[in-house]
Design an enzyme around this catalytic site. Structure first.
Site, PDB file in Angstrom:
ATOM      1  N   ASP A   1      13.689  26.224 -12.699  1.00 25.80           N
ATOM      2  CA  ASP A   1      12.906  25.330 -11.841  1.00 25.80           C
ATOM      3  C   ASP A   1      13.019  25.792 -10.399  1.00 25.80           C
ATOM      4  O   ASP A   1      14.120  26.177  -9.959  1.00 25.80           O
ATOM      5  CB  ASP A   1      13.458  23.896 -11.948  1.00 25.80           C
ATOM      6  CG  ASP A   1      12.369  22.841 -11.878  1.00 25.80           C
ATOM      7  OD1 ASP A   1      11.332  23.107 -11.244  1.00 25.80           O
ATOM      8  OD2 ASP A   1      12.561  21.748 -12.444  1.00 25.80           O
TER       9      ASP A   1
ATOM     10  N   HIS B   1       6.703  27.341  -4.331  1.00 31.25           N
ATOM     11  CA  HIS B   1       7.504  26.217  -4.849  1.00 31.25           C
ATOM     12  C   HIS B   1       8.228  26.570  -6.144  1.00 31.25           C
ATOM     13  O   HIS B   1       9.166  25.881  -6.530  1.00 31.25           O
ATOM     14  CB  HIS B   1       6.598  25.000  -5.078  1.00 31.25           C
ATOM     15  CG  HIS B   1       6.140  24.376  -3.803  1.00 31.25           C
ATOM     16  ND1 HIS B   1       6.649  23.198  -3.314  1.00 31.25           N
ATOM     17  CD2 HIS B   1       5.235  24.788  -2.888  1.00 31.25           C
ATOM     18  CE1 HIS B   1       6.071  22.907  -2.164  1.00 31.25           C
ATOM     19  NE2 HIS B   1       5.201  23.856  -1.884  1.00 31.25           N
TER      20      HIS B   1
HETATM   21  O1  LIG Z   1      -0.392  20.361  -9.787  1.00 34.69           O
HETATM   22  P1  LIG Z   1       0.050  20.339 -11.228  1.00 34.69           P
HETATM   23  O2  LIG Z   1      -0.464  21.500 -12.013  1.00 34.69           O
HETATM   24  O3  LIG Z   1      -0.253  19.015 -11.862  1.00 34.69           O
HETATM   25  O4  LIG Z   1       1.659  20.459 -11.245  1.00 34.69           O
HETATM   26  C1  LIG Z   1       2.520  19.706 -10.389  1.00 34.69           C
HETATM   27  C2  LIG Z   1       3.297  20.616  -9.445  1.00 34.69           C
HETATM   28  O5  LIG Z   1       4.300  21.302 -10.197  1.00 34.69           O
HETATM   29  C3  LIG Z   1       5.060  22.330  -9.538  1.00 34.69           C
HETATM   30  O6  LIG Z   1       6.019  21.807  -8.608  1.00 34.69           O
HETATM   31  C4  LIG Z   1       6.989  22.616  -7.926  1.00 34.69           C
HETATM   32  O7  LIG Z   1       7.233  22.103  -6.635  1.00 34.69           O
HETATM   33  C5  LIG Z   1       8.358  21.229  -6.464  1.00 34.69           C
HETATM   34  C6  LIG Z   1       8.483  20.907  -4.975  1.00 34.69           C
HETATM   35  O8  LIG Z   1       8.776  22.067  -4.222  1.00 34.69           O
HETATM   36  C7  LIG Z   1       9.629  21.875  -6.990  1.00 34.69           C
HETATM   37  O9  LIG Z   1      10.738  20.956  -6.835  1.00 34.69           O
HETATM   38  C8  LIG Z   1       9.438  22.207  -8.460  1.00 34.69           C
HETATM   39  O10 LIG Z   1      10.604  22.898  -8.914  1.00 34.69           O
HETATM   40  C9  LIG Z   1       8.209  23.087  -8.670  1.00 34.69           C
HETATM   41  O11 LIG Z   1       7.996  23.192 -10.072  1.00 34.69           O
HETATM   42  C10 LIG Z   1       4.102  23.328  -8.926  1.00 34.69           C
HETATM   43  O12 LIG Z   1       4.819  24.377  -8.299  1.00 34.69           O
HETATM   44  C11 LIG Z   1       3.111  22.648  -7.981  1.00 34.69           C
HETATM   45  O13 LIG Z   1       2.177  23.608  -7.472  1.00 34.69           O
HETATM   46  C12 LIG Z   1       2.345  21.595  -8.770  1.00 34.69           C
HETATM   47  O14 LIG Z   1       1.488  20.874  -7.894  1.00 34.69           O
HETATM   48  O1  LIG Z   2       6.212   9.587 -13.509  1.00 36.88           O
HETATM   49  C1  LIG Z   2       6.511  10.265 -12.538  1.00 36.88           C
HETATM   50  C2  LIG Z   2       7.185  11.507 -12.668  1.00 36.88           C
HETATM   51  C3  LIG Z   2       7.529  12.200 -11.523  1.00 36.88           C
HETATM   52  N1  LIG Z   2       7.216  11.710 -10.274  1.00 36.88           N
HETATM   53  C4  LIG Z   2       7.610  12.437  -9.056  1.00 36.88           C
HETATM   54  O2  LIG Z   2       7.105  13.780  -9.126  1.00 36.88           O
HETATM   55  C5  LIG Z   2       8.013  14.660  -8.492  1.00 36.88           C
HETATM   56  C6  LIG Z   2       8.397  15.806  -9.442  1.00 36.88           C
HETATM   57  O3  LIG Z   2       8.907  16.843  -8.683  1.00 36.88           O
HETATM   58  P1  LIG Z   2       9.910  17.929  -9.239  1.00 36.88           P
HETATM   59  O4  LIG Z   2      10.221  18.824  -8.115  1.00 36.88           O
HETATM   60  O5  LIG Z   2      11.092  17.284  -9.875  1.00 36.88           O
HETATM   61  O6  LIG Z   2       9.138  18.713 -10.404  1.00 36.88           O
HETATM   62  P2  LIG Z   2       7.650  19.294 -10.567  1.00 36.88           P
HETATM   63  O7  LIG Z   2       6.919  18.298 -11.398  1.00 36.88           O
HETATM   64  O8  LIG Z   2       7.065  19.449  -9.212  1.00 36.88           O
HETATM   65  O9  LIG Z   2       7.825  20.596 -11.296  1.00 36.88           O
HETATM   66  C7  LIG Z   2       9.207  13.839  -8.047  1.00 36.88           C
HETATM   67  O10 LIG Z   2       9.073  13.489  -6.693  1.00 36.88           O
HETATM   68  C8  LIG Z   2       9.116  12.603  -8.939  1.00 36.88           C
HETATM   69  O11 LIG Z   2       9.696  11.434  -8.377  1.00 36.88           O
HETATM   70  C9  LIG Z   2       6.552  10.505 -10.139  1.00 36.88           C
HETATM   71  O12 LIG Z   2       6.294  10.045  -9.028  1.00 36.88           O
HETATM   72  N2  LIG Z   2       6.222   9.812 -11.278  1.00 36.88           N
END
Ligand SMILES: O=P(O)(O)OC[C@H]1O[C@H](O[C@H]2O[C@H](CO)[C@@H](O)[C@H](O)[C@H]2O)[C@H](O)[C@@H](O)[C@@H]1O
Ligand SMILES: O=c1ccn([C@@H]2O[C@H](COP(=O)(O)OP(=O)(O)O)[C@@H](O)[C@H]2O)c(=O)[nH]1
Length: 460
Positions: free
Chosen positions: A363, A156
């Site tokens: 990102d 991701h």
């Molecule tokens: O599980 P956490 O440590 O709380 O973090 C939340 C997630 O963050 C990252 O999200 C990524 O996936 C998104 C969907 O493909 C993508 O849009 C975003 O750019 C990425 O940063 C992380 O990769 C996940 O593993 C985490 O669960």
């Molecule tokens: O207060 C919040 C902040 C974020 N999101 C959701 O969390 C996801 C964030 O995904 P993104 O790929 O933008 O970034 P990541 O946190 O995975 O790096 C999106 O679906 C947002 O709508 C949410 O439900 N509540």
């Protein structure tokens, strides 16, 4: 019958629709909603027991199986190697990365333990879809236990170029472990290419089109940009547009224009630069003073990792400085909130805004950028200002205003252009982006990946 088994560190909680602040859980949940399957991973808890067990819960038709991490597993695997080494490195922040061999050993050990637990839950025909940087060595651990299932891996986050990856001492071991999968999926063509370059140059693997000849068999490599449930986002944002929360937001705005950003509180999201760009707009174009408000929603994330504590302090001081300088009796320029909102509420806020300001320094995809577009009223859409370093920019470049998040002046100009954009142009840009989002929704992401995971047809 073959089932789809998803493995990821983060698994959605039992109360579907509860606040969720991470794209992986949101994306996988949306992808699994229409299909029976099993989702296995961490339950999000630290449980100090010598003998962690698997617990089951259901989200609609999805069976979820989760287990806790012990304190030392959490420290070494999640807080340590995954989020102290791999996350910063994969986001090109080698200045924030550190390496500790004990953390790497802990990371490998958790992968082995999870693989051992999963072995008891899968049938031999099940397809295994493993997600993200926490679980790179998961297939190798499964193969060692004798699992022969088809296994695909989706990253991701971005995948960095060789020069950056090599700063992680066990880079070669990690890349070799990736070659135990049958299919490797990345968010963008650039990420897939970076892996292919490394595998060819450093591992010396021969390549045939999009397939590498790995030591244990062919490894197909592709890019599968994650999408959203576009129609669902559109209808939810409309349905919630008259909610009490939106009314409260509008009351606070008092007819002012709204710029909105939503990010986990992460140094990769470029929030300090974004705050500075907003201040530059106020400095350079006085007409906006008192007439535009910037709302930044930033739920805390990984707050026990040092880099995250630092960025939190920096944001507090930057927002405090800007508000101290510009606030008037009837207007506060930046509303900075460290709390999570339910996703449907966020969508309604997006619809009530004039600009979505999404400017990560790096990102994997950034689902917020896509949700912002899909949440708009097609008759009067807001404008997306998007970083060229978000994976989403590959798909949305023709409709969004694309910016370099390191260029504060250019971001201030982009905000001005967005706030001042005529309706005809806003509609054209929005229509264009909606076509892209509908053509590549979360359904296409899942279907393309799973089709490519099937074994190649054997010639008769
Ligand atoms: O599980 P956490 O440590 O709380 O973090 C939340 C997630 O963050 C990252 O999200 C990524 O996936 C998104 C969907 O493909 C993508 O849009 C975003 O750019 C990425 O940063 C992380 O990769 C996940 O593993 C985490 O669960
Ligand atoms: O207060 C919040 C902040 C974020 N999101 C959701 O969390 C996801 C964030 O995904 P993104 O790929 O933008 O970034 P990541 O946190 O995975 O790096 C999106 O679906 C947002 O709508 C949410 O439900 N509540």
């Amino acid at each position: 019958m073959s089932r789809l088994v998803i493995v990821s560190n983060r698994v959605a909680s039992a109360a579907e629709g509860k606040r969720s602040a991470g794209g992986l859980a949101v994306g996988v949940l949306d992808a699994l909603k229409r299909q029976d399957g099993l989702w296995f991973g961490w339950n999000g808890k630290i449980e100090d027991t010598a003998d962690p067990e698997v617990a089951f819960h259901r989200i609609g038709r999805i069976d979820c199986a989760t287990t806790g991490l012990s304190r030392s597993e959490y420290d070494l695997y999640y807080r340590g190697f995954a989020n102290g080494t791999l996350w910063p490195t994969f986001h090109y922040r080698i200045d924030l990365s550190r390496y500790d061999a004990r953390e790497y050993a802990g990371y490998l050990a958790v992968n082995e333990r999870l693989a051992g637990m999963l072995k008891e839950l899968v049938g031999e025909d099940d397809r295994l879809w493993i997600h993200d940087y926490h679980l790179i060595p998961f297939a190798r651990a499964c193969r060692r236990l004798g699992l022969r299932n088809r296994m695909g891996f989706f990253l991701h986050t971005p995948f960095p170029p060789e020069g950056i990856l090599r700063t992680v001492p066990p880079h070669r071991d990690l890349a070799e472990a990736m070659c135990e999968y049958d299919l490797l999926g990345f968010q963008t063509r650039g990420d897939a290419q970076a892996f292919l370059d490394y595998a060819q140059r450093r591992l010396g693997l021969p390549r045939d089109g999009d397939t590498l000849r790995g030591p244990s068999g062919p490894v197909r490599v592709g890019h599968y940009p994650i999408g959203i449930l576009t129609d669902d986002v559109q209808s939810k944002s409309k349905a919630r547009s008259r909610s009490k929360l939106v009314a409260t937001l509008k009351q606070g705005l008092q007819e002012r224009k709204l710029i909105i950003s939503v990010d986990r509180l992460d140094y990769s999201k470029g929030m300090v630069e974004r705050f500075n760009a907003f201040e530059r707009l106020l400095e350079s174009r006085p007409a906006y003073r008192g007439h535009v408000s910037f709302v930044q929603i930033a739920p805390p994330s990984r707050s026990d990792v040092e880099g995250y504590r630092h960025i939190r302090r920096q944001l507090e001081s930057t927002a405090g400085h800007i508000n101290g300088r510009w606030t008037e009796l009837s207007w506060t320029p930046i509303r900075y909130m460290n709390r999570a909102y339910e996703r449907a509420a966020l969508l309604s806020f997006f619809r009530a805004s004039q600009v979505g300001f999404v400017t990560p320094l790096r990102d994997g995809m950034n689902l917020v950028a896509k949700e912002y577009v899909a949440a708009q009223d097609p008759e009067d859409p807001g404008v997306l200002v998007l970083s060229e370093f978000a994976g989403a920019a590959d798909e949305l470049a023709d409709g969004a205003i694309i910016v370099n998040p390191y260029d504060i002046d250019a971001m201030a100009c982009a905000l001005d252009q967005a706030l001042d954009m005529p309706l005809v142009e806003r509609r054209e840009r929005h229509e264009h982006m909606m076509r892209v989002l509908k053509d590549n929704s979360i359904k296409e992401w899942r279907d393309h990946f799973l089709t490519d995971l099937e074994p190649p047809a054997v010639a008769a």
